[in-house]
Design a protein around this motif. Structure first.
Motif, PDB file in Angstrom:
ATOM      1  N   THR A  97       0.837  -1.209   0.000  1.00  0.00           N
ATOM      2  CA  THR A  97       0.000   0.000   0.000  1.00  0.00           C
ATOM      3  C   THR A  97       0.867   1.252   0.000  1.00  0.00           C
ATOM      4  OG1 THR A  97      -1.722  -1.178   1.229  1.00  0.00           O
ATOM      5  CG2 THR A  97      -1.828   1.231   1.237  1.00  0.00           C
ATOM      6  N   HIS A  98       1.920   1.217   0.811  1.00  0.00           N
ATOM      7  CA  HIS A  98       2.859   2.352   0.861  1.00  0.00           C
ATOM      8  C   HIS A  98       3.553   2.541  -0.484  1.00  0.00           C
ATOM      9  CE1 HIS A  98       6.041   5.014   2.313  1.00  0.00           C
ATOM     10  NE2 HIS A  98       6.903   4.206   1.703  1.00  0.00           N
ATOM     11  N   VAL A  99       3.984   1.434  -1.089  1.00  0.00           N
ATOM     12  CA  VAL A  99       4.676   1.490  -2.383  1.00  0.00           C
ATOM     13  C   VAL A  99       3.736   1.993  -3.479  1.00  0.00           C
ATOM     14  CG1 VAL A  99       5.624   0.009  -4.216  1.00  0.00           C
ATOM     15  CG2 VAL A  99       6.462  -0.208  -1.876  1.00  0.00           C
ATOM     16  N   ALA A 100       2.480   1.534  -3.456  1.00  0.00           N
ATOM     17  CA  ALA A 100       1.495   1.991  -4.449  1.00  0.00           C
ATOM     18  C   ALA A 100       1.306   3.499  -4.357  1.00  0.00           C
ATOM     19  CB  ALA A 100       0.165   1.275  -4.230  1.00  0.00           C
ATOM     20  N   HIS A 101       1.223   3.996  -3.134  1.00  0.00           N
ATOM     21  CA  HIS A 101       1.084   5.442  -2.930  1.00  0.00           C
ATOM     22  C   HIS A 101       2.297   6.185  -3.480  1.00  0.00           C
ATOM     23  CE1 HIS A 101      -0.207   9.154  -1.026  1.00  0.00           C
ATOM     24  NE2 HIS A 101       1.001   9.282  -0.501  1.00  0.00           N
ATOM     25  N   GLU A 102       3.477   5.618  -3.252  1.00  0.00           N
ATOM     26  CA  GLU A 102       4.716   6.231  -3.736  1.00  0.00           C
ATOM     27  C   GLU A 102       4.766   6.238  -5.268  1.00  0.00           C
ATOM     28  OE1 GLU A 102       8.372   8.099  -3.331  1.00  0.00           O
ATOM     29  OE2 GLU A 102       6.964   7.596  -1.728  1.00  0.00           O
ATOM     30  N   MET A 103       4.334   5.152  -5.889  1.00  0.00           N
ATOM     31  CA  MET A 103       4.369   5.046  -7.346  1.00  0.00           C
ATOM     32  C   MET A 103       3.332   5.941  -8.028  1.00  0.00           C
ATOM     33  SD  MET A 103       4.933   0.927  -7.629  1.00  0.00           S
ATOM     34  CE  MET A 103       4.808   0.803  -9.390  1.00  0.00           C
ATOM     35  N   GLU A 104       2.230   6.194  -7.337  1.00  0.00           N
ATOM     36  CA  GLU A 104       1.155   7.012  -7.911  1.00  0.00           C
ATOM     37  C   GLU A 104       1.334   8.502  -7.619  1.00  0.00           C
ATOM     38  OE1 GLU A 104      -2.219   5.174  -6.149  1.00  0.00           O
ATOM     39  OE2 GLU A 104      -2.280   3.522  -7.596  1.00  0.00           O
ATOM     40  N   LYS A 105       2.456   8.843  -6.993  1.00  0.00           N
ATOM     41  CA  LYS A 105       2.716  10.240  -6.648  1.00  0.00           C
ATOM     42  C   LYS A 105       2.627  11.129  -7.895  1.00  0.00           C
ATOM     43  CE  LYS A 105       6.401  10.869  -4.108  1.00  0.00           C
ATOM     44  NZ  LYS A 105       7.820  11.126  -3.765  1.00  0.00           N
ATOM     45  N   PHE A 106       1.969  12.241  -7.787  1.00  0.00           N
ATOM     46  CA  PHE A 106       1.804  13.253  -8.841  1.00  0.00           C
ATOM     47  C   PHE A 106       0.847  12.837  -9.967  1.00  0.00           C
ATOM     48  CE2 PHE A 106       6.429  13.976  -7.618  1.00  0.00           C
ATOM     49  CZ  PHE A 106       6.128  14.942  -6.676  1.00  0.00           C
ATOM     50  N   LEU A 107       0.398  11.576 -10.004  1.00  0.00           N
ATOM     51  CA  LEU A 107      -0.495  11.166 -11.096  1.00  0.00           C
ATOM     52  C   LEU A 107      -1.861  11.840 -10.980  1.00  0.00           C
ATOM     53  CD1 LEU A 107       0.186   7.369 -11.762  1.00  0.00           C
ATOM     54  CD2 LEU A 107       1.158   9.382 -12.868  1.00  0.00           C
ATOM     55  N   SER A 108      -2.321  12.076  -9.751  1.00  0.00           N
ATOM     56  CA  SER A 108      -3.600  12.783  -9.587  1.00  0.00           C
ATOM     57  C   SER A 108      -3.480  14.220 -10.093  1.00  0.00           C
ATOM     58  CB  SER A 108      -4.046  12.771  -8.123  1.00  0.00           C
ATOM     59  OG  SER A 108      -3.085  13.409  -7.302  1.00  0.00           O
ATOM     60  N   THR A 109      -2.297  14.828  -9.889  1.00  0.00           N
ATOM     61  CA  THR A 109      -2.061  16.188 -10.404  1.00  0.00           C
ATOM     62  C   THR A 109      -2.095  16.190 -11.927  1.00  0.00           C
ATOM     63  OG1 THR A 109      -0.644  16.663  -8.506  1.00  0.00           O
ATOM     64  CG2 THR A 109      -0.476  18.159 -10.376  1.00  0.00           C
ATOM     65  N   LEU A 110      -1.477  15.168 -12.538  1.00  0.00           N
ATOM     66  CA  LEU A 110      -1.483  15.056 -13.996  1.00  0.00           C
ATOM     67  C   LEU A 110      -2.906  14.865 -14.516  1.00  0.00           C
ATOM     68  CD1 LEU A 110       0.368  14.951 -16.503  1.00  0.00           C
ATOM     69  CD2 LEU A 110       0.483  12.477 -16.211  1.00  0.00           C
ATOM     70  N   GLY A 111      -3.690  14.057 -13.815  1.00  0.00           N
ATOM     71  CA  GLY A 111      -5.092  13.863 -14.188  1.00  0.00           C
ATOM     72  C   GLY A 111      -5.902  15.141 -14.064  1.00  0.00           C
ATOM     73  N   THR A 112      -5.610  15.915 -13.021  1.00  0.00           N
ATOM     74  CA  THR A 112      -6.300  17.199 -12.835  1.00  0.00           C
ATOM     75  C   THR A 112      -5.969  18.160 -13.968  1.00  0.00           C
ATOM     76  OG1 THR A 112      -6.239  16.921 -10.432  1.00  0.00           O
ATOM     77  CG2 THR A 112      -6.612  19.158 -11.264  1.00  0.00           C
ATOM     78  N   ILE A 113      -4.695  18.189 -14.379  1.00  0.00           N
ATOM     79  CA  ILE A 113      -4.283  19.054 -15.503  1.00  0.00           C
ATOM     80  C   ILE A 113      -5.016  18.638 -16.778  1.00  0.00           C
ATOM     81  CG2 ILE A 113      -2.330  19.577 -17.052  1.00  0.00           C
ATOM     82  CD1 ILE A 113      -0.555  19.555 -14.525  1.00  0.00           C
ATOM     83  N   ALA A 114      -5.128  17.318 -17.004  1.00  0.00           N
ATOM     84  CA  ALA A 114      -5.831  16.813 -18.191  1.00  0.00           C
ATOM     85  C   ALA A 114      -7.293  17.246 -18.196  1.00  0.00           C
ATOM     86  CB  ALA A 114      -5.735  15.293 -18.252  1.00  0.00           C
TER      87      ALA A 114
END
Length: 204
Positions: A97-114
């Motif tokens: 769970t910790h690793v998944a959070h680390e790997m998904e870092k900034f992806l929500s920001t990229l989705g928001t920009i899209a």
């Protein structure tokens, strides 16, 4: 290029800013999600060799934990393995769970920009058309320069917003897919290690 940005009006500033942030995130995530950094091919065989040769100690676990994200998961599971299969699985799941959070870092920001970029472009279109109709009300249709300026602003911001949103959306999907694939691969290999260790222990 600067003239086009200038002609698009003040809304081009957040659109350009979104494009810069999106590029930075895409480059950083592709670098961070390299296989060699996340899940080196030789890591699981090396761990198994340590276990077989009874070389697994605290220094090896520390090396494993800092070696990669997959190593972090394995070290968490191995540390808890002495408490039984379920404890090892729980530790691996928590680390995952910790690793998944680390790997998904900034992806929500990229989705928001899209999502936001085309809306900024649409807002620019609306403001440009307001400018056109205001000019028509004040000066009539005779001043084509003012009308052309408003229409130009509307078209430039729309095109700019879409030009940022489309690549951002494509890379967001691609990076999310890469994260999912890496997580599934790590989960499968971690499960193999759990089975191998505890079937070995039960066999003994």
């Amino acid at each position: 290029m600067f003239e086009i940005i200038k002609a698009g009006g003040w809304l081009m500033v957040p659109i350009v800013l979104c494009s810069v942030i999106a590029i930075a995130i895409i480059v950083e995530r592709y670098w961070a999600l390299r296989l060699a950094k996340v899940k080196p091919k030789d890591q699981l065989p090396k761990v198994w060799m340590w276990i077989k040769n009874q070389e697994l100690d605290s220094s090896k676990l520390k090396e494993l934990k800092g070696g990669s994200l997959f190593g972090y998961i394995l070290s968490s599971g191995l540390t808890a393995s002495k408490h039984g299969r379920e404890a090892m699985k729980d530790a691996i799941q928590e680390a995952g769970t910790h690793v998944a959070h680390e790997m998904e870092k900034f992806l929500s920001t990229l989705g928001t920009i899209a999502a936001v970029s085309p809306l900024l472009g649409l807002l620019g279109t609306v403001l440009g058309m307001i400018e056109v109709f205001t000019a028509i009300m004040v000066q009539g249709t005779g001043n084509t320069g003012v009308l052309a300026g408003g229409i130009s602003q509307a078209l430039i911001t729309t095109a700019a917003g879409l030009s940022v949103a489309i690549p951002a959306l494509i890379f967001h999907r691609a990076l999310s897919r890469r994260v999912d694939e890496l997580l599934v691969s790590m989960e499968q290999d971690s499960a193999k290690l759990v089975d191998a260790i505890h079937s070995d222990a039960s066999g003994n």
